[in-house]
Design a protein around this motif. Structure first.
Motif, PDB file in Angstrom:
ATOM      1  N   SER A  72       0.814  -1.219   0.000  1.00  0.00           N
ATOM      2  CA  SER A  72       0.000   0.000   0.000  1.00  0.00           C
ATOM      3  C   SER A  72       0.852   1.276   0.000  1.00  0.00           C
ATOM      4  N   ALA A  73       2.167   1.133   0.139  1.00  0.00           N
ATOM      5  CA  ALA A  73       3.048   2.304   0.244  1.00  0.00           C
ATOM      6  C   ALA A  73       3.312   2.919  -1.140  1.00  0.00           C
ATOM      7  N   THR A  74       3.223   4.251  -1.222  1.00  0.00           N
ATOM      8  CA  THR A  74       3.468   4.952  -2.496  1.00  0.00           C
ATOM      9  C   THR A  74       4.358   6.187  -2.315  1.00  0.00           C
ATOM     10  N   PRO A  75       5.467   6.076  -1.608  1.00  0.00           N
ATOM     11  CA  PRO A  75       6.319   7.267  -1.402  1.00  0.00           C
ATOM     12  C   PRO A  75       7.121   7.601  -2.660  1.00  0.00           C
ATOM     13  N   ASP A  76       7.612   8.832  -2.692  1.00  0.00           N
ATOM     14  CA  ASP A  76       8.569   9.229  -3.730  1.00  0.00           C
ATOM     15  C   ASP A  76       9.955   8.822  -3.261  1.00  0.00           C
ATOM     16  N   VAL A  77      10.610   7.997  -4.055  1.00  0.00           N
ATOM     17  CA  VAL A  77      11.940   7.477  -3.705  1.00  0.00           C
ATOM     18  C   VAL A  77      12.972   8.151  -4.622  1.00  0.00           C
ATOM     19  N   THR A  78      14.080   8.608  -4.039  1.00  0.00           N
ATOM     20  CA  THR A  78      15.127   9.315  -4.794  1.00  0.00           C
ATOM     21  C   THR A  78      16.445   8.579  -4.686  1.00  0.00           C
ATOM     22  N   LEU A  79      17.118   8.423  -5.834  1.00  0.00           N
ATOM     23  CA  LEU A  79      18.454   7.823  -5.865  1.00  0.00           C
ATOM     24  C   LEU A  79      19.513   8.913  -5.848  1.00  0.00           C
ATOM     25  N   SER A  80      20.601   8.652  -5.153  1.00  0.00           N
ATOM     26  CA  SER A  80      21.763   9.560  -5.145  1.00  0.00           C
ATOM     27  C   SER A  80      23.023   8.718  -5.017  1.00  0.00           C
ATOM     28  N   VAL A  81      24.164   9.378  -5.214  1.00  0.00           N
ATOM     29  CA  VAL A  81      25.452   8.670  -5.160  1.00  0.00           C
ATOM     30  C   VAL A  81      25.910   8.580  -3.705  1.00  0.00           C
ATOM     31  N   ALA A  82      26.176   7.350  -3.262  1.00  0.00           N
ATOM     32  CA  ALA A  82      26.699   7.145  -1.910  1.00  0.00           C
ATOM     33  C   ALA A  82      28.215   7.011  -1.914  1.00  0.00           C
ATOM     34  N   LEU A  83      28.754   6.407  -2.976  1.00  0.00           N
ATOM     35  CA  LEU A  83      30.200   6.185  -3.051  1.00  0.00           C
ATOM     36  C   LEU A  83      30.607   6.220  -4.523  1.00  0.00           C
ATOM     37  N   ALA A  84      31.556   7.073  -4.853  1.00  0.00           N
ATOM     38  CA  ALA A  84      32.061   7.171  -6.232  1.00  0.00           C
ATOM     39  C   ALA A  84      33.179   8.207  -6.264  1.00  0.00           C
ATOM     40  N   PRO A  85      33.982   8.248  -7.345  1.00  0.00           N
ATOM     41  CA  PRO A  85      34.995   9.319  -7.479  1.00  0.00           C
ATOM     42  C   PRO A  85      34.329  10.685  -7.447  1.00  0.00           C
TER      43      PRO A  85
ATOM     44  N   ALA B 259      19.154   4.992  -1.756  1.00  0.00           N
ATOM     45  CA  ALA B 259      17.733   5.261  -2.012  1.00  0.00           C
ATOM     46  C   ALA B 259      17.139   5.849  -0.746  1.00  0.00           C
ATOM     47  N   ALA B 260      16.420   6.968  -0.899  1.00  0.00           N
ATOM     48  CA  ALA B 260      15.850   7.641   0.270  1.00  0.00           C
ATOM     49  C   ALA B 260      14.415   8.054  -0.016  1.00  0.00           C
ATOM     50  N   ALA B 261      13.614   8.117   1.060  1.00  0.00           N
ATOM     51  CA  ALA B 261      12.233   8.587   0.972  1.00  0.00           C
ATOM     52  C   ALA B 261      11.886   9.214   2.316  1.00  0.00           C
ATOM     53  N   PRO B 262      11.042  10.253   2.314  1.00  0.00           N
ATOM     54  CA  PRO B 262      10.713  10.934   3.569  1.00  0.00           C
ATOM     55  C   PRO B 262      10.146   9.977   4.624  1.00  0.00           C
ATOM     56  N   GLY B 263      10.710  10.033   5.822  1.00  0.00           N
ATOM     57  CA  GLY B 263      10.212   9.249   6.948  1.00  0.00           C
ATOM     58  C   GLY B 263      10.604   7.798   6.959  1.00  0.00           C
ATOM     59  N   LEU B 264      11.392   7.336   5.981  1.00  0.00           N
ATOM     60  CA  LEU B 264      11.773   5.922   5.919  1.00  0.00           C
ATOM     61  C   LEU B 264      13.288   5.776   6.032  1.00  0.00           C
ATOM     62  N   GLN B 265      13.713   4.657   6.571  1.00  0.00           N
ATOM     63  CA  GLN B 265      15.146   4.374   6.655  1.00  0.00           C
ATOM     64  C   GLN B 265      15.677   4.133   5.248  1.00  0.00           C
ATOM     65  N   SER B 266      16.777   4.797   4.903  1.00  0.00           N
ATOM     66  CA  SER B 266      17.319   4.702   3.546  1.00  0.00           C
ATOM     67  C   SER B 266      18.007   3.360   3.328  1.00  0.00           C
ATOM     68  N   ALA B 267      18.319   3.085   2.050  1.00  0.00           N
ATOM     69  CA  ALA B 267      18.989   1.838   1.686  1.00  0.00           C
ATOM     70  C   ALA B 267      20.198   2.154   0.819  1.00  0.00           C
ATOM     71  N   THR B 268      21.246   1.362   0.928  1.00  0.00           N
ATOM     72  CA  THR B 268      22.459   1.533   0.132  1.00  0.00           C
ATOM     73  C   THR B 268      22.672   0.297  -0.722  1.00  0.00           C
ATOM     74  N   SER B 269      22.999   0.510  -1.974  1.00  0.00           N
ATOM     75  CA  SER B 269      23.150  -0.609  -2.906  1.00  0.00           C
ATOM     76  C   SER B 269      24.478  -1.327  -2.700  1.00  0.00           C
ATOM     77  N   VAL B 270      24.605  -2.406  -3.429  1.00  0.00           N
ATOM     78  CA  VAL B 270      25.891  -3.090  -3.483  1.00  0.00           C
ATOM     79  C   VAL B 270      26.848  -2.260  -4.341  1.00  0.00           C
ATOM     80  N   ILE B 271      28.134  -2.548  -4.285  1.00  0.00           N
ATOM     81  CA  ILE B 271      29.138  -1.869  -5.110  1.00  0.00           C
ATOM     82  C   ILE B 271      29.069  -2.409  -6.545  1.00  0.00           C
ATOM     83  N   PHE B 272      29.083  -1.542  -7.503  1.00  0.00           N
ATOM     84  CA  PHE B 272      29.130  -1.960  -8.921  1.00  0.00           C
ATOM     85  C   PHE B 272      30.116  -1.069  -9.659  1.00  0.00           C
TER      86      PHE B 272
END
Length: 356
Positions: A284-297, A333-346
């Motif tokens: 039932s969740a429909t938040p706006d999720v935003t991607l950003s860079v966590a680790l990179a040059p 990945a982040a969304a208001p009020g939710l704990q963010s998530a970090t991807s694997v390294i690629f």
């Protein structure tokens, strides 16, 4: 003179004959007079019996004359029935017996409904019936468990509504003398599901109460089994119920970003899922999720559509493009009020000239 003597003899003979006839009639009346019963009465009735078990001692009903003595010369059918304080009860066994020498004995009688104040009623055609003293029917030994308060649809990780289990005898009465630990286990449910909380509790007066039982995994097709430890009583299986996910709590990468090419959309497209505190997908969740860079040059950039609205709890990023080649990249990945998530390294490579 002779005539007078003759008359005297005739008179005496007539008296003797009359007396003989009278005595014969009296004797005939005495031998032919039938024995007559006036009413029935209970001679033996148990005061307490166990539900479903044969009455001990056996019930006896007698046929009585008007003076209260047993009509030993009478044979008649006597029928028994039962009635409790709440209405008629089913009396099992031999309920119609022919009295012998004025006595009817009823073998194999039993009642299955526990309770007090049960009375027997005796009837015989043409005679006044009788009502017994009250009988107490005690519950029998436990033969099965039943759910009397079923588990219902709940929320993952939250306590289910109170669950109650009863021990029942063969007649369906609550076996109040039953004690011992009762354990709940999962009979059916989603793969990997577990049961949390207090799953074993002591039975008191034939009933076990469970509070605080929870199912961390959302899903359908759940059933619980209740077993009385150390007893041959049949285990109980609950009705089927479902558990839904809890409130949205965190994000996780459902499809991780993999090796990519600079300037091209990442394939397969990364997907981020909204989860509750127990890791269940929140459809039932429909938040706006935003991607950003966590680790990179330092010079690394990320292009394309970086914000996506979750549909059925999943946000898909179909055209996210890394700007430069890089050997180590991680996204957040982040969304208001939710704990963010970090991807694997690629890694991000350089496009090969002439490649499609």
């Amino acid at each position: 003179m002779l005539n007078r003597v003759s008359q005297s003899h005739e008179w005496r003979r007539a008296v003797v004959v009359a007396a003989a006839l009278l005595l014969g009639a009296c004797a005939a009346d005495e031998t032919e007079a039938p024995d007559v019963a006036d009413r029935v009465a209970f001679r033996i009735v148990p005061s307490t019996v166990v539900a479903g078990e044969t009455f001990t001692p056996e019930v006896q009903v007698v046929l009585l004359r008007a003076d209260g003595s047993v009509a030993t010369g009478v044979s008649a059918d006597v029928a028994l029935s039962a009635r409790s304080a709440t209405g008629p009860d089913t009396l099992r066994g031999t309920t119609v017996v022919e009295a012998t020498a004025g006595v009817a004995t009823f073998p194999g009688l039993s009642l299955v409904r526990a309770g007090g104040g049960v009375r027997l009623f005796a009837e015989s055609p043409g005679l006044t019936g009788a009502e017994s003293a009250p009988i107490t029917i005690q519950p029998g030994r436990a033969t099965a468990l039943v759910f009397v308060a079923q588990p219902d649809s709940g929320v993952a990780g939250a306590p289910l509504a109170t669950v109650r289990v009863e021990a029942r005898d063969v007649g369906g009465n609550r076996a109040t003398g039953t004690a011992g630990p009762v354990t709940l286990t999962l009979a059916t449910g989603p793969a990997g599901a577990t049961l949390a909380g207090t799953v074993t509790t002591d039975m008191v007066a034939g009933q076990a109460v469970f509070t605080g039982v929870a199912l961390p995994r959302a899903g359908s097709g759940y059933t619980l089994q209740a077993s009385l430890v150390g007893s041959a009583a049949t285990a109980a299986i609950s009705r089927t119920f479902a558990v839904r996910a809890g409130a949205a709590s965190q994000l996780a990468f459902l499809v991780e970003p993999s090796t990519a090419v600079a300037g091209q959309a990442i394939v397969p497209a990364p997907q981020v899922v909204v989860l509750d505190a127990n890791g269940n997908r929140v459809n039932s969740a429909t938040p706006d999720v935003t991607l950003s860079v966590a680790l990179a040059p330092a010079t690394f950039t990320l292009g394309g559509t970086l914000t996506s609205t979750a549909v059925a709890g999943v946000a898909t990023f179909a055209d996210v493009r890394p700007g430069q080649a890089a050997g180590t990249v991680r996204l957040t990945a982040a969304a208001p009020g939710l704990q963010s998530a970090t991807s694997v390294i690629f890694t991000v490579g350089t496009a090969v000239l002439g490649a499609p």
